[in-house]
Design a protein around this motif. Structure first.
Motif, PDB file in Angstrom:
ATOM      1  N   ASN A 206       0.782  -1.050   0.062  1.00  0.00           N
ATOM      2  CA  ASN A 206      -0.019   0.001  -0.015  1.00  0.00           C
ATOM      3  C   ASN A 206       0.839   1.242   0.035  1.00  0.00           C
ATOM      4  OD1 ASN A 206      -2.603  -1.505   0.100  1.00  0.00           O
ATOM      5  ND2 ASN A 206      -2.286  -1.787   2.389  1.00  0.00           N
ATOM      6  N   LEU A 207       2.276   1.057   0.266  1.00  0.00           N
ATOM      7  CA  LEU A 207       3.089   2.423   0.113  1.00  0.00           C
ATOM      8  C   LEU A 207       3.659   2.629  -1.001  1.00  0.00           C
ATOM      9  CD1 LEU A 207       5.063   1.877   3.515  1.00  0.00           C
ATOM     10  CD2 LEU A 207       2.849   3.311   3.160  1.00  0.00           C
ATOM     11  N   PRO A 208       3.800   3.771  -1.341  1.00  0.00           N
ATOM     12  CA  PRO A 208       4.603   4.104  -2.820  1.00  0.00           C
ATOM     13  C   PRO A 208       6.067   3.646  -2.612  1.00  0.00           C
ATOM     14  CG  PRO A 208       4.355   6.122  -1.284  1.00  0.00           C
ATOM     15  CD  PRO A 208       3.719   4.946  -0.716  1.00  0.00           C
ATOM     16  N   THR A 209       6.472   3.632  -4.211  1.00  0.00           N
ATOM     17  CA  THR A 209       7.888   3.182  -4.459  1.00  0.00           C
ATOM     18  C   THR A 209       8.611   4.396  -3.870  1.00  0.00           C
ATOM     19  OG1 THR A 209       7.303   1.581  -5.620  1.00  0.00           O
ATOM     20  CG2 THR A 209       9.466   2.282  -5.859  1.00  0.00           C
TER      21      THR A 209
ATOM     22  N   GLU B 262      19.486   7.498 -10.074  1.00  0.00           N
ATOM     23  CA  GLU B 262      18.375   6.997  -9.386  1.00  0.00           C
ATOM     24  C   GLU B 262      18.405   5.810  -8.475  1.00  0.00           C
ATOM     25  OE1 GLU B 262      14.299   8.499 -11.735  1.00  0.00           O
ATOM     26  OE2 GLU B 262      15.792   7.044 -12.905  1.00  0.00           O
ATOM     27  N   GLN B 263      18.207   5.655  -7.584  1.00  0.00           N
ATOM     28  CA  GLN B 263      18.289   4.548  -6.683  1.00  0.00           C
ATOM     29  C   GLN B 263      16.842   4.110  -6.014  1.00  0.00           C
ATOM     30  OE1 GLN B 263      21.698   4.587  -4.302  1.00  0.00           O
ATOM     31  NE2 GLN B 263      21.709   2.519  -3.902  1.00  0.00           N
ATOM     32  N   TRP B 264      16.673   3.141  -6.010  1.00  0.00           N
ATOM     33  CA  TRP B 264      15.420   2.386  -5.298  1.00  0.00           C
ATOM     34  C   TRP B 264      15.416   0.773  -4.986  1.00  0.00           C
ATOM     35  CZ3 TRP B 264      16.025   2.935 -10.555  1.00  0.00           C
ATOM     36  CH2 TRP B 264      15.855   1.879 -11.530  1.00  0.00           C
TER      37      TRP B 264
ATOM     38  N   ARG C  71      15.105  -4.194 -18.846  1.00  0.00           N
ATOM     39  CA  ARG C  71      15.436  -5.591 -18.150  1.00  0.00           C
ATOM     40  C   ARG C  71      14.572  -5.620 -17.111  1.00  0.00           C
ATOM     41  NH1 ARG C  71      18.995  -9.319 -20.045  1.00  0.00           N
ATOM     42  NH2 ARG C  71      17.756 -10.651 -18.376  1.00  0.00           N
ATOM     43  N   VAL C  72      14.544  -4.258 -16.157  1.00  0.00           N
ATOM     44  CA  VAL C  72      13.905  -4.145 -15.013  1.00  0.00           C
ATOM     45  C   VAL C  72      12.892  -2.874 -14.865  1.00  0.00           C
ATOM     46  CG1 VAL C  72      16.253  -4.986 -13.803  1.00  0.00           C
ATOM     47  CG2 VAL C  72      15.934  -2.508 -14.151  1.00  0.00           C
ATOM     48  N   TRP C  73      12.253  -2.769 -14.175  1.00  0.00           N
ATOM     49  CA  TRP C  73      11.288  -1.756 -13.818  1.00  0.00           C
ATOM     50  C   TRP C  73      12.062  -0.548 -13.602  1.00  0.00           C
ATOM     51  CZ3 TRP C  73      10.511   1.823  -9.874  1.00  0.00           C
ATOM     52  CH2 TRP C  73       9.408   2.660 -10.098  1.00  0.00           C
ATOM     53  N   MET C  74      11.579   0.535 -14.500  1.00  0.00           N
ATOM     54  CA  MET C  74      12.218   2.013 -14.447  1.00  0.00           C
ATOM     55  C   MET C  74      11.207   3.157 -14.016  1.00  0.00           C
ATOM     56  SD  MET C  74      15.342   1.878 -14.850  1.00  0.00           S
ATOM     57  CE  MET C  74      15.579   3.599 -15.483  1.00  0.00           C
ATOM     58  N   PRO C  75      11.471   3.860 -13.306  1.00  0.00           N
ATOM     59  CA  PRO C  75      10.630   5.118 -12.772  1.00  0.00           C
ATOM     60  C   PRO C  75      10.412   5.973 -14.126  1.00  0.00           C
ATOM     61  CG  PRO C  75      12.510   4.916 -11.136  1.00  0.00           C
ATOM     62  CD  PRO C  75      12.739   4.044 -12.293  1.00  0.00           C
ATOM     63  N   ASP C  76       9.151   6.379 -14.229  1.00  0.00           N
ATOM     64  CA  ASP C  76       8.901   7.266 -15.070  1.00  0.00           C
ATOM     65  C   ASP C  76       9.162   8.894 -15.113  1.00  0.00           C
ATOM     66  OD1 ASP C  76       6.895   7.629 -13.448  1.00  0.00           O
ATOM     67  OD2 ASP C  76       5.393   7.707 -14.899  1.00  0.00           O
ATOM     68  N   LEU C  77      10.429   9.000 -14.929  1.00  0.00           N
ATOM     69  CA  LEU C  77      10.769  10.404 -14.717  1.00  0.00           C
ATOM     70  C   LEU C  77      11.109  11.130 -15.996  1.00  0.00           C
ATOM     71  CD1 LEU C  77      13.159  11.768 -11.891  1.00  0.00           C
ATOM     72  CD2 LEU C  77      13.624  12.065 -14.412  1.00  0.00           C
TER      73      LEU C  77
ATOM     74  N   ASP D 156       1.703   6.203  -5.697  1.00  0.00           N
ATOM     75  CA  ASP D 156       2.485   4.897  -6.257  1.00  0.00           C
ATOM     76  C   ASP D 156       4.113   5.249  -6.210  1.00  0.00           C
ATOM     77  OD1 ASP D 156       0.073   3.359  -6.721  1.00  0.00           O
ATOM     78  OD2 ASP D 156      -0.323   4.744  -8.556  1.00  0.00           O
ATOM     79  N   LEU D 157       4.471   6.478  -6.602  1.00  0.00           N
ATOM     80  CA  LEU D 157       5.781   6.964  -6.883  1.00  0.00           C
ATOM     81  C   LEU D 157       6.191   8.274  -6.280  1.00  0.00           C
ATOM     82  CD1 LEU D 157       8.647   6.111  -8.102  1.00  0.00           C
ATOM     83  CD2 LEU D 157       7.680   7.216 -10.191  1.00  0.00           C
ATOM     84  N   VAL D 158       7.317   8.319  -5.647  1.00  0.00           N
ATOM     85  CA  VAL D 158       7.650   9.459  -4.801  1.00  0.00           C
ATOM     86  C   VAL D 158       9.014   9.585  -5.095  1.00  0.00           C
ATOM     87  CG1 VAL D 158       8.118  10.679  -2.388  1.00  0.00           C
ATOM     88  CG2 VAL D 158       6.041   9.499  -2.875  1.00  0.00           C
ATOM     89  N   PHE D 159       9.641  10.678  -5.449  1.00  0.00           N
ATOM     90  CA  PHE D 159      11.016  11.110  -5.737  1.00  0.00           C
ATOM     91  C   PHE D 159      11.520  11.834  -4.747  1.00  0.00           C
ATOM     92  CE2 PHE D 159       9.695  10.636 -10.182  1.00  0.00           C
ATOM     93  CZ  PHE D 159      10.360   9.695 -10.687  1.00  0.00           C
ATOM     94  N   LEU D 160      12.628  11.399  -4.012  1.00  0.00           N
ATOM     95  CA  LEU D 160      13.413  12.193  -2.915  1.00  0.00           C
ATOM     96  C   LEU D 160      14.866  12.230  -3.251  1.00  0.00           C
ATOM     97  CD1 LEU D 160      12.065   9.908  -0.206  1.00  0.00           C
ATOM     98  CD2 LEU D 160      11.027  12.071  -0.753  1.00  0.00           C
ATOM     99  N   TRP D 161      15.215  13.595  -2.809  1.00  0.00           N
ATOM    100  CA  TRP D 161      16.763  13.759  -2.975  1.00  0.00           C
ATOM    101  C   TRP D 161      17.457  12.769  -2.049  1.00  0.00           C
ATOM    102  CZ3 TRP D 161      18.398  16.194  -6.939  1.00  0.00           C
ATOM    103  CH2 TRP D 161      17.712  17.277  -7.456  1.00  0.00           C
TER     104      TRP D 161
END
Length: 435
Positions: free
Chosen positions: A60-63, A92-94, A118-124, A191-196
């Motif tokens: 339930n939490l965003p990535t 980017e790191q997740w 090949r892997v999931w990528m953020p849609d930045l 679903d998705l949160v960007f952080l510094w």
């Protein structure tokens, strides 16, 4: 001797076997990387279309995606197009729980990929981007590292041309703030949160050189945006640029001052040198107009007045005023000549009338008239001398007086303008420098 020889033979074969086993172990270790990749990214085992789970595998939490960058260069800042170009290494790191693997007792630190699909990528995406491209020489400058705990590091080198709205009211004594904005295109903050990234999210190459600007500082911030489809995570970097003034001092301000001073040479030329004074005034006026048009050609047409507009406008006014001053001097000179001719005719008429009257009057009457005139002169009250009138009386004609007054007035007014101009734009508040 036989026993010793046999011992060395056994030792030699044992060494060969150990070296062979070490090589086999090394080969097997590299093959283990392939097996791990096939295990975690094999067909039917990993779907790159599905978003990773949230913190600690919570659905339930965003990535959370942590971002940092390294500014390699800033090639140009274009005032006319209001844009700037930058080359950076973007990271980017997740964490993706599905990519966990056995690190073989710490010997397998991470796996490296060069194919981002090949892997999931953020849609930045960069929201203020105008143009951009990747670097593919000699190989694509991109890599993905997968760590044993499922952490993914994505790094790529890119070049961007970004929009930078500028306030040019103080140009060229201004500071500009150019932003670099990054946001999610399709995933909302649910679903998705960007952080510094903590610590030092933005690094700048040492000895960063810009031809006309200096990077004073940069600030990181968040700029989440809300639309009718939801709230989207956004990051931004504000780059504060200070314009280098020395270039404009040499190319614009000093030449304009010289043109204004050259136009004052006309005040020291003889009023009868009409070709010299006219050609000097027209030449300086045209040169100043060309200088002004050249400055405006490198700047966008804005609706407000810039600091450089005030400077060039006043300098153009002074040069034009010097040309008008000669027109006034020429008119006054012709007026003085006309008055002098009229006075001469009047004196000739008075002298003729006096000569005619003297024939009718005797000597006594002439003596009596002279005594009465002398008494009248002695009875008049003495006037206090006026310094300005006394000084101007040295120049009998109005045209000469206009030239003399202009020699003093024009430099004084121009010096006063410089005092007001530089005190206004150099000693302004910091709040007025940015917008």
């Amino acid at each position: 001797m036989g026993t010793g020889h046999f011992f060395w033979v056994i030792f030699y074969f044992a060494s060969l076997c150990s070296a062979s086993l070490a090589n086999n172990a090394k080969i097997n270790f590299r093959e283990k990387e392939k097996k791990v990749l096939d295990q975690i990214l094999g067909a039917g085992k990993y779907d790159a279309r599905i978003r990773p789970s949230g913190l600690n595998g919570t659905e339930n939490l965003p990535t959370y995606v942590y971002v940092n960058m390294f500014l390699r260069s800033i090639s140009k800042i274009d005032d006319y197009k209001m844009e700037y170009s930058v080359q950076l290494t973007f990271r980017e790191q997740w964490t993706d729980e599905r990519l966990k693997f056995d690190d073989i007792q710490g010997r397998l630190k991470y796996l490296t990929l060069t194919e981002a699909n090949r892997v999931w990528m953020p849609d930045l995406f960069f929201s203020n981007e105008k143009e951009g491209h990747f670097h593919n020489i000699i190989m694509p400058n991109v890599y993905i590292r997968i760590f044993p705990n499922g952490s993914v590091l994505y790094s790529i080198r890119i070049s961007l041309t970004l929009a930078c709205p500028m306030n040019l009211k103080l140009y060229p004594l201004d500071r500009q703030i150019c932003s670099l904005r990054m946001a999610s295109y399709g995933w909302t903050t649910n679903d998705l949160v960007f952080l510094w990234k903590e610590g030092d999210p933005v690094q700048v190459v040492k000895n960063l050189h810009l031809p006309r600007f200096t990077l004073e500082k940069f600030l990181t911030d968040y700029c989440n945006s809300k639309t009718n489809t939801g709230e989207y995570s956004c990051l931004k970097v504000d780059l504060l640029f200070k314009r280098e003034f020395s270039y404009y001092l040499i190319q614009i301000y000093i030449p304009c001052c010289m043109l204004v001073i050259v136009s004052w040479v006309s005040f020291w030329l003889d009023q009868g040198a009409v070709p010299a004074r006219v050609s000097l005034g027209v030449t300086t006026l045209l040169t100043m107009a060309t200088q002004t048009s050249g400055i405006n050609a490198s700047l966008p047409p804005v609706s407000y007045t810039k600091a450089i507009d005030v400077w060039t406008g006043v300098c153009l006014t002074f040069v034009f005023g010097a040309l008008l001053e000669f027109a006034l001097v020429n008119y006054a000179s012709r007026s003085d000549m006309h008055k002098e001719n009229m006075k001469k005719k009047r004196r000739d008429l008075e002298q003729a009338s006096i000569d005619a009257a003297s024939d009718l009057l005797d000597t006594d009457s002439n003596a009596t008239f002279a005594m009465l005139r002398q008494c009248e002169v002695h009875m008049q009250a003495p006037k206090r001398p006026n310094c300005c009138k006394t000084w101007l009386s040295k120049f009998p004609t109005r045209s000469k007086r206009i030239d003399v007054i202009s020699r003093i007035t024009f430099p004084l007014v121009f010096a006063l303008f410089n005092l007001v101009y530089w005190s206004t734009y150099l000693f302004r508040d910091e709040e007025d420098e940015t917008f």
